[in-house]
Design an enzyme around this catalytic site. Structure first.
Site, short mmCIF file in Angstrom:
data_model
loop_
_atom_site.label_atom_id
_atom_site.label_comp_id
_atom_site.label_asym_id
_atom_site.label_seq_id
_atom_site.Cartn_x
_atom_site.Cartn_y
_atom_site.Cartn_z
N HIS A 19 0.83 -1.20 0.00
CA HIS A 19 0.00 0.00 0.00
C HIS A 19 0.88 1.26 0.00
O HIS A 19 0.74 2.13 -0.87
CB HIS A 19 -0.91 -0.03 1.23
CG HIS A 19 -1.82 1.14 1.37
ND1 HIS A 19 -3.17 1.08 1.09
CD2 HIS A 19 -1.59 2.43 1.74
CE1 HIS A 19 -3.72 2.26 1.29
NE2 HIS A 19 -2.78 3.10 1.68
N GLU A 20 1.77 1.35 0.97
CA GLU A 20 2.60 2.55 1.09
C GLU A 20 3.56 2.71 -0.09
O GLU A 20 3.83 3.82 -0.54
CB GLU A 20 3.38 2.56 2.41
CG GLU A 20 2.50 2.53 3.67
CD GLU A 20 1.43 3.61 3.72
OE1 GLU A 20 1.60 4.66 3.06
OE2 GLU A 20 0.41 3.40 4.41
N HIS A 59 1.71 4.46 -2.86
CA HIS A 59 1.78 5.92 -2.72
C HIS A 59 3.16 6.43 -3.14
O HIS A 59 3.28 7.42 -3.86
CB HIS A 59 1.61 6.32 -1.24
CG HIS A 59 0.21 6.21 -0.73
ND1 HIS A 59 -0.85 6.83 -1.33
CD2 HIS A 59 -0.29 5.58 0.37
CE1 HIS A 59 -1.95 6.58 -0.63
NE2 HIS A 59 -1.64 5.81 0.40
N HIS A 87 3.76 6.42 -6.86
CA HIS A 87 2.95 7.47 -7.48
C HIS A 87 3.68 8.82 -7.32
O HIS A 87 3.81 9.59 -8.27
CB HIS A 87 1.57 7.49 -6.79
CG HIS A 87 0.54 8.32 -7.49
ND1 HIS A 87 -0.75 8.40 -7.04
CD2 HIS A 87 0.58 9.11 -8.59
CE1 HIS A 87 -1.45 9.21 -7.84
NE2 HIS A 87 -0.66 9.66 -8.78
ZN LIG Z 1 -3.01 5.23 1.92
#
Ligand SMILES: [Zn+2]
Length: 600
Positions: A388-389, A392, A395
């Site tokens: 998940h991290e 980010h 991105h």
């Molecule tokens: Zn998040």
């Protein structure tokens, strides 16, 4: 196990912040330099009417200052997050916070002076290649012009800001400090303190009476303060109405969504599509009822159904390799770029005394690399959080690399898409890896189904509740406890009532939700999750064009409106289609889950 102090952690698994500032002295020097910069910037005030060169110079000076100031802030924040007991970093963080006011004041002449330029000037600048770096900023200034007030009115509006936080602040004090939730009887029949943290544990108890009592006690204690909570929430809604009317919007929702440049149709499409998926969710609830083994499913039974746990144990090196495997469908260069993160120490891996809890990714160190804070646990959740991290972080990495600073920072509306996409890619990867293990399939699918229920269905229910509350207030109705609780209860009944027995006590649950004090926020959890589900399907289809489209999305920063960026990625959230597509995926998973559970 004793928690280590920071000095005991292998530096290899701590982040390397020297890429942001070589040392604290360099930070101090920059702090002084930025103070001077704010004075320099003030010199541009009053010059913008003299033409293009002056405007360009002012924009450049303002954004250069912002870029350097942001770096100053994130360094202090990340240092403080390493160990909150280090007073030096606490002080640095405080000083960065105080400097913020000076920076904002220095910046504040810019928008009013731009708006005062002759009609058509800003539009010409926006289209002028010389202003390419600032076109998104100018676009936003033009877009917000009809809703921007006179300088004097804006100042008054800003001065009221603090007072407008009262409902939010007070409800938080009440929820977290003053409201005594009392006790509830645990599995041994003893009275145990009921708190938000223990509540979650009680709800996963295999002893049904423990779950039932904890749930009812929680709701009863909230209901006892129901008039106060209703008055506070009504106060928040009045603030939202005031803000929207002052800025000439037709409704609070329009004002809120306009701010992020998301059309209201996105909200309506979400609700419309999710309503069509209520049948599929209730099919899932039927399975859950069988898994829990109760004749009638109540709301307090919903959290103890994931009995078939699938556990993987792995250290961070193995977890990182698993992450790289999971994102392989995104392309070799993505994997190559992402593989730098552990060796180059983008990630602060382990828990230590005083370290901030939870996990986050910080991409606001433009010109450096993104950073990720974890409190890594060697289980599925730990690996999923890493994915998940890193979603980010990548991105940010691609946006920072491809966009100038003023266009690099992506908006909240798209922020959770890349992170959730990576989580789904991990889940799908593990399902392929463990295709022969029934237990693993049950665990992985069960995890995804709960994720769907709590993110798509529950958050959309919340979104619908706050929409109705605002609509009622805007139509002149008074938001009493009775009205709010009835509205909430009816929604729960609509979503869960086909399979669940919806007890009256659930009507008070809305009082527990802090997000209602950030109006029209929660729908973004649902839209992001649906967009990510649709995009993960595109990526896993192996179609090079679809993968390239998603990869292009990662480079966009905030250079386009969030809806346009997602269209580039391959989903159009202004139509119900992506939500429907996500719900089809959910329905397929429900069928698969049912098949697995009924054929041991
Ligand atoms: Zn998040």
């Amino acid at each position: 196990m004793e928690i280590k102090s920071r000095s005991e952690i292998d530096p290899k698994y701590t982040w390397d912040l020297t890429r942001v500032f070589a040392d604290d002295e360099a930070w101090e020097a920059e702090f002084t330099a930025i103070r001077t910069l704010t004075d320099d910037l003030s010199a541009y005030a009053g010059t913008l009417a003299s033409g293009k060169t002056a405007v360009l110079a002012a924009l450049k000076a303002a954004f250069d200052m912002m870029e350097r100031f942001e770096r100053l802030c994130v360094y202090a924040m990340m240092r403080q997050n390493e160990d909150a007991s280090v007073t030096k970093y606490l002080a640095m963080n405080d000083r960065a916070g105080s400097l913020n006011a000076t920076v904002m004041t220095a910046f504040s002449f810019l928008v009013p002076e731009l708006l005062a330029l002759p009609e058509g000037t800003l539009e010409a600048y926006e289209a002028d290649p010389d202003f390419a770096d600032y076109s998104a900023f100018l676009h936003d200034v033009i877009r917000k012009k009809p809703h921007t007030l006179s300088a004097e009115a804006e100042q008054m509006y800003a001065m009221a800001g603090d007072a407008m936080m009262t409902a939010d602040n007070t409800s938080e004090m009440l929820r977290t400090l003053d409201l005594n939730l009392g006790t509830t009887r645990d599995e041994d029949g003893k009275q145990a303190p009921l708190t938000d943290a223990t509540f979650v544990l009680f709800l996963t108890s295999m002893d049904r009476q423990v779950r039932r009592r904890a749930f009812n006690n929680m709701m009863t204690r909230y209901a006892a303060m129901g008039n106060t909570f209703a008055a506070l929430y009504a106060g928040q809604v009045k603030v939202d109405m005031f803000c929207s009317r002052v800025r000439h919007f037709a409704s609070s929702r329009e004002a809120s969504m306009f701010n992020e440049d998301v059309p209201e149709s996105v909200y309506d499409s979400l609700i419309e599509a999710v309503h069509q998926g209520i049948g599929a969710m209730n099919a899932y609830l039927l399975i859950l009822r069988a898994v829990v083994g109760v004749p009638k499913l109540h709301m307090y039974d919903l959290y103890c159904g994931n009995v078939a746990d699938f556990e993987i144990k792995m250290d961070i090196e193995e977890a990182f390799q698993m992450f790289l495997k999971a994102v392989e469908p995104l392309g070799r260069d993505y994997v190559e770029d992402a593989s730098r993160a552990l060796n180059e120490r983008w990630i602060d891996v382990y828990e230590n005394k005083g370290k901030r809890s939870g996990a986050y990714s910080c991409g606001s160190s433009y010109g450096s690399t993104p950073y990720v804070l974890l409190n890594y646990k060697p289980n599925y959740d730990g690996v999923s959080t890493l994915c998940h991290e890193m979603g980010h972080a990548m991105h940010s990495y691609y946006s920072n690399k491809n966009q100038p600073f003023p266009k690099a920072d992506y908006s909240i509306f798209v922020a959770e898409v890349a992170s959730t996409t990576n989580e789904i890619l991990l889940n799908e990867y593990l399902r392929r890896e463990y295709r022969d293990s029934r237990q693993a399939q049950i665990g992985l699918i069960g995890n995804m189904l709960e994720h769907f229920r709590t993110t798509v269905f529950r958050q959309t229910l919340f979104a619908e509740f706050e929409m109705k509350a605002h609509q009622m207030a805007e139509a002149g109705e008074s938001l009493t406890q009775e009205l709010l609780s009835k509205t909430y209860y009816d929604l729960v009944k609509q979503y869960y009532g086909r399979v669940c027995v919806v007890d009256k006590s659930v009507a008070s649950e809305w009082m527990r939700i802090p997000h209602f004090y950030s109006p029209f926020y929660v729908y973004k959890y649902a839209t992001s999750f649906c967009a990510a589900t649709a995009l993960a399907q595109n990526i896993l289809s192996g179609d090079p064009e679809k993968i390239a489209a998603y990869r292009r999305f990662l480079t966009l920063g905030s250079s386009m409106s969030p809806i346009e960026e997602l269209k580039v990625a391959g989903v159009d959230l202004s139509t119900p289609e992506p939500v429907c597509k996500a719900l089809d995926y959910f329905a397929d998973l429900v069928l698969e889950y049912h098949g697995l559970l009924s054929n041991p």
